[in-house]
Motif scaffolding. Structure first.
Motif, PDB file in Angstrom:
ATOM      1  N   VAL A  28       0.842  -1.215   0.000  1.00 25.49           N
ATOM      2  CA  VAL A  28       0.000   0.000   0.000  1.00 25.49           C
ATOM      3  C   VAL A  28       0.868   1.253   0.000  1.00 25.49           C
ATOM      4  O   VAL A  28       0.527   2.253  -0.645  1.00 25.49           O
ATOM      5  N   ALA A  29       1.983   1.188   0.717  1.00 24.13           N
ATOM      6  CA  ALA A  29       2.859   2.353   0.778  1.00 24.13           C
ATOM      7  C   ALA A  29       3.465   2.639  -0.592  1.00 24.13           C
ATOM      8  O   ALA A  29       3.556   3.783  -1.026  1.00 24.13           O
ATOM      9  N   GLU A  30       3.855   1.565  -1.276  1.00 26.75           N
ATOM     10  CA  GLU A  30       4.399   1.742  -2.630  1.00 26.75           C
ATOM     11  C   GLU A  30       3.393   2.462  -3.523  1.00 26.75           C
ATOM     12  O   GLU A  30       3.731   3.358  -4.283  1.00 26.75           O
ATOM     13  N   ASN A  31       2.135   2.052  -3.376  1.00 27.07           N
ATOM     14  CA  ASN A  31       1.100   2.677  -4.203  1.00 27.07           C
ATOM     15  C   ASN A  31       0.872   4.140  -3.823  1.00 27.07           C
ATOM     16  O   ASN A  31       0.643   4.989  -4.688  1.00 27.07           O
ATOM     17  N   LEU A  32       0.935   4.423  -2.529  1.00 24.03           N
ATOM     18  CA  LEU A  32       0.769   5.810  -2.078  1.00 24.03           C
ATOM     19  C   LEU A  32       1.913   6.687  -2.571  1.00 24.03           C
ATOM     20  O   LEU A  32       1.705   7.807  -3.039  1.00 24.03           O
ATOM     21  N   VAL A  33       3.120   6.149  -2.471  1.00 22.56           N
ATOM     22  CA  VAL A  33       4.298   6.885  -2.933  1.00 22.56           C
ATOM     23  C   VAL A  33       4.164   7.203  -4.420  1.00 22.56           C
ATOM     24  O   VAL A  33       4.386   8.333  -4.864  1.00 22.56           O
ATOM     25  N   GLU A  34       3.764   6.180  -5.165  1.00 23.43           N
ATOM     26  CA  GLU A  34       3.600   6.343  -6.607  1.00 23.43           C
ATOM     27  C   GLU A  34       2.580   7.442  -6.922  1.00 23.43           C
ATOM     28  O   GLU A  34       2.787   8.281  -7.789  1.00 23.43           O
ATOM     29  N   ALA A  35       1.479   7.466  -6.178  1.00 25.77           N
ATOM     30  CA  ALA A  35       0.379   8.383  -6.477  1.00 25.77           C
ATOM     31  C   ALA A  35       0.605   9.798  -5.925  1.00 25.77           C
ATOM     32  O   ALA A  35       0.197  10.772  -6.562  1.00 25.77           O
ATOM     33  N   PHE A  36       1.229   9.920  -4.765  1.00 29.24           N
ATOM     34  CA  PHE A  36       1.193  11.223  -4.081  1.00 29.24           C
ATOM     35  C   PHE A  36       2.544  11.878  -3.807  1.00 29.24           C
ATOM     36  O   PHE A  36       2.587  12.999  -3.313  1.00 29.24           O
ATOM     37  N   TRP A  37       3.649  11.193  -4.059  1.00 29.49           N
ATOM     38  CA  TRP A  37       4.958  11.833  -3.845  1.00 29.49           C
ATOM     39  C   TRP A  37       5.526  12.284  -5.163  1.00 29.49           C
ATOM     40  O   TRP A  37       5.396  11.557  -6.144  1.00 29.49           O
ATOM     41  N   PRO A  38       6.185  13.424  -5.250  1.00 31.58           N
ATOM     42  CA  PRO A  38       6.311  14.376  -4.153  1.00 31.58           C
ATOM     43  C   PRO A  38       4.989  15.084  -3.883  1.00 31.58           C
ATOM     44  O   PRO A  38       4.239  15.337  -4.823  1.00 31.58           O
ATOM     45  N   GLY A  39       4.733  15.394  -2.612  1.00 33.57           N
ATOM     46  CA  GLY A  39       3.486  16.059  -2.273  1.00 33.57           C
ATOM     47  C   GLY A  39       3.200  16.042  -0.787  1.00 33.57           C
ATOM     48  O   GLY A  39       4.001  15.537  -0.003  1.00 33.57           O
ATOM     49  N   PRO A  40       2.018  16.578  -0.409  1.00 31.51           N
ATOM     50  CA  PRO A  40       1.720  16.815   1.008  1.00 31.51           C
ATOM     51  C   PRO A  40       1.211  15.579   1.746  1.00 31.51           C
ATOM     52  O   PRO A  40       0.179  15.635   2.421  1.00 31.51           O
ATOM     53  N   LEU A  41       1.901  14.463   1.580  1.00 26.22           N
ATOM     54  CA  LEU A  41       1.523  13.224   2.268  1.00 26.22           C
ATOM     55  C   LEU A  41       2.722  12.666   3.038  1.00 26.22           C
ATOM     56  O   LEU A  41       3.782  12.420   2.470  1.00 26.22           O
ATOM     57  N   THR A  42       2.519  12.468   4.351  1.00 24.93           N
ATOM     58  CA  THR A  42       3.538  11.852   5.201  1.00 24.93           C
ATOM     59  C   THR A  42       3.113  10.426   5.491  1.00 24.93           C
ATOM     60  O   THR A  42       1.951  10.179   5.804  1.00 24.93           O
ATOM     61  N   ILE A  43       4.055   9.483   5.357  1.00 27.23           N
ATOM     62  CA  ILE A  43       3.735   8.075   5.589  1.00 27.23           C
ATOM     63  C   ILE A  43       4.545   7.560   6.775  1.00 27.23           C
ATOM     64  O   ILE A  43       5.738   7.848   6.893  1.00 27.23           O
TER      65      ILE A  43
END
Ligand code: TXA
Ligand code: MG
Length: 348
Positions: free
Chosen positions: A85-100
Motif C-alpha cells: 500500500v505504501a508503494e502505491n501511495l508513494v507512486e500516487a502522491f509523492w512528491p506532495g503533502p503526504l507523510t507516511i
C-alpha cells in the motif's frame, strides 16, 4: 543570530542555497518553505542536530519529527519495511503533502522519532525544499517552524516572529501554497490509518489503496483515547484569544455572532470575527476579516493560520468564527480550527 535569505521559488539557482546547505551539513538549523507550511530543518540522522530542533521550538521530546527526502530510494535506507500500500501511495502522491509512517530502520536515531520504532517520511514537492535536500545530501528532519503550541507558519515572517535568534537561517520563499500541514497516514496497521487529516483527503487515499480509517482519537473531541500521532494530543495552533466556532444555518450563525460581538464590543472587549468573502459584509462589530471564499476551500486552508496570528498581533480577546465543515478539505480545516478553539462549538 538568524540570517534571512530571500529566494524566488520559481527561478533560483542552487548556489543561492550554498550557505543553507553548509549549515545543514554541519548540524545547524535552517527554516525553509514547503508546499504545506514552513519547516524547521536539521540533519535527521544526526542526534545532536535533531535535539536542537526540540530546543528551538520548545517541543516536548516525545513528539517525533517528519523526515523529508528528495528521492524515493531513500525509503529503503530509512524504513525497515515497505508494504505494498505504501508503494502505491508513494507512486500516487509523492512528491506532495503526504507523510507516511513506516517501521524505522536502524539508521534513524530515536531522538528523531521521539523514542518510537516507527518513522514519519515525506517527499515534499516545493522546489526549494527539494533542492535543499538533494544538494545537501542530508535527510532533513523538519517539524513546522513555529514555537510549540503556536499556529504553524505559512510565511517567513511567522518564522521570524517565533524563532528569530534561535536558529541559524530562515529561507524566505514567500507564502506557502497549501497552508495546512501534510496528511499523515500510518501503513504499519492492518488498515491504513489517517493520523492527521490534510490536503490529501480520505477519498483521495481510498481511490488508490481502498479502505482507509481515521484515528478515532482525532474525530471524537470528547474521547480520552490517545491519538496515534503524539503531536495531535497537544493543545496546538492556539492563538492567544479565545476562539468560539458557530455552527448551523449560515444566517443563524451570522446573527448569533453579531449578537455576541456587539455585547462584548460595547463592554470594551476586543473581538475578532472570522468571516468569508460571502459574509464579510454581514457583520457590524469587532475586527472583521475574511478567511477566504466558500466557493474554494483551498483559499480558507491557505489563510487560516495567518489569520489566527493576525488576531494575536491585534491582541483580540475573543475570536468568533464561522464553521467550514465538509467531507473533503473541510476535515483538515476543521481539525485545526477545533483544536485552536479547544473544541468550543456553539450550535446557532
Ligand atoms: O506538512 C508537514 O508535515 C510539515 C512540513 C514542514 O513538512 N511538518 C509538520 O511537522 O507538520 P510537525 O512536527 O509539526 O508535525 C508532525 C506530526 C506530529 O503530530 C507528530 O506527532 C507526528 O507527525 N509524527 C511524527 N512521527 C510519527 C510517528 N513515527 N508516529 C506517529 N506520529 C508521528
Ligand atoms: Mg507542528
Amino acid at each position: 543570530n538568524t540570517e534571512i535569505i530571500k529566494i524566488d521559488k520559481v527561478k533560483f539557482e542552487t548556489k543561492e542555497l550554498e550557505e543553507a546547505i553548509n549549515i545543514l551539513r554541519r548540524g545547524g538549523l535552517v527554516a525553509f518553505p514547503t508546499e504545506t507550511v514552513y519547516g524547521l530543518g536539521a540533519n535527521a540522522l544526526n542526534e545532536e542536530a535533531a535535539r536542537k530542533i526540540y530546543a528551538a521550538k520548545g517541543r516536548p521530546s516525545d513528539n517525533p519529527l517528519i523526515i523529508h527526502i528528495a528521492d524515493k530510494d531513500a525509503l529503503n535506507e530509512l524504513a525497515s519495511e515497505i508494504p505494498k500500500v505504501a508503494e502505491n501511495l508513494v507512486e500516487a502522491f509523492w512528491p506532495g503533502p503526504l507523510t507516511i509512517i513506516f517501521k524505522k530502520s536502524d539508521k534513524v536515531p530515536m531522538s528523531t522519532t521521539g523514542g518510537l520504532d516507527t518513522v514519519a517520511i515525506r517527499m515534499p514537492e516545493e522546489p526549494i525544499s527539494l533542492a535543499l535536500i538533494k544538494e545537501s545530501g542530508v535527510y532533513i528532519a523538519a517539524p513546522s517552524a513555529n514555537t510549540s503550541g503556536r499556529p504553524s507558519p505559512t510565511k517567513a515572517e511567522h518564522v521570524m516572529d517565533d524563532l528569530n535568534g534561535k536558529i541559524d537561517m530562515i529561507i524566505d520563499g514567500g507564502p506557502v501554497g497549501i497552508g495546512l500541514e501534510s496528511t499523515i497516514v500510518d501503513v504499519t496497521s492492518d488498515i491504513p490509518t489517517i493520523l492527521r487529516p490534510g490536503f490529501i483527503t480520505k477519498d483521495m487515499l481510498e481511490t488508490v489503496i481502498g479502505e482507509v480509517e481515521i484515528d478515532q482519537a482525532i474525530l471524537d473531541s470528547e474521547s480520552d483515547i490517545k491519538p496515534k500521532a503524539p503531536g495531535m494530543k497537544y493543545k496546538h495552533y492556539a492563538p492567544k484569544g479565545d476562539i468560539t466556532i458557530f455552527e448551523g444555518n449560515l444566517e443563524d450563525v451570522i446573527s448569533q455572532i453579531n449578537k455576541k460581538a456587539k455585547e462584548n464590543v460595547l463592554n470594551g472587549i476586543k473581538v475578532g470575527i472570522i468571516a468569508t468573502d460571502e459574509t464579510v459584509h454581514s457583520y457590524n462589530y469587532g475586527i472583521i476579516k475574511s478567511i477566504g471564499t466558500r466557493k474554494d476551500n483551498t483559499s480558507i486552508a491557505r489563510s487560516m493560520f495567518a489569520l489566527l496570528r493576525e488576531f494575536d498581533d491585534l491582541e483580540v480577546e475573543y475570536i468568533y468564527t464561522e464553521s467550514f465543515r465538509d467531507a473533503g478539505l473541510g476535515q483538515a480545516i476543521m481539525n485545526r480550527l477545533l483544536k485552536a478553539a479547544g473544541h468550543h462549538v456553539i450550535n446557532a
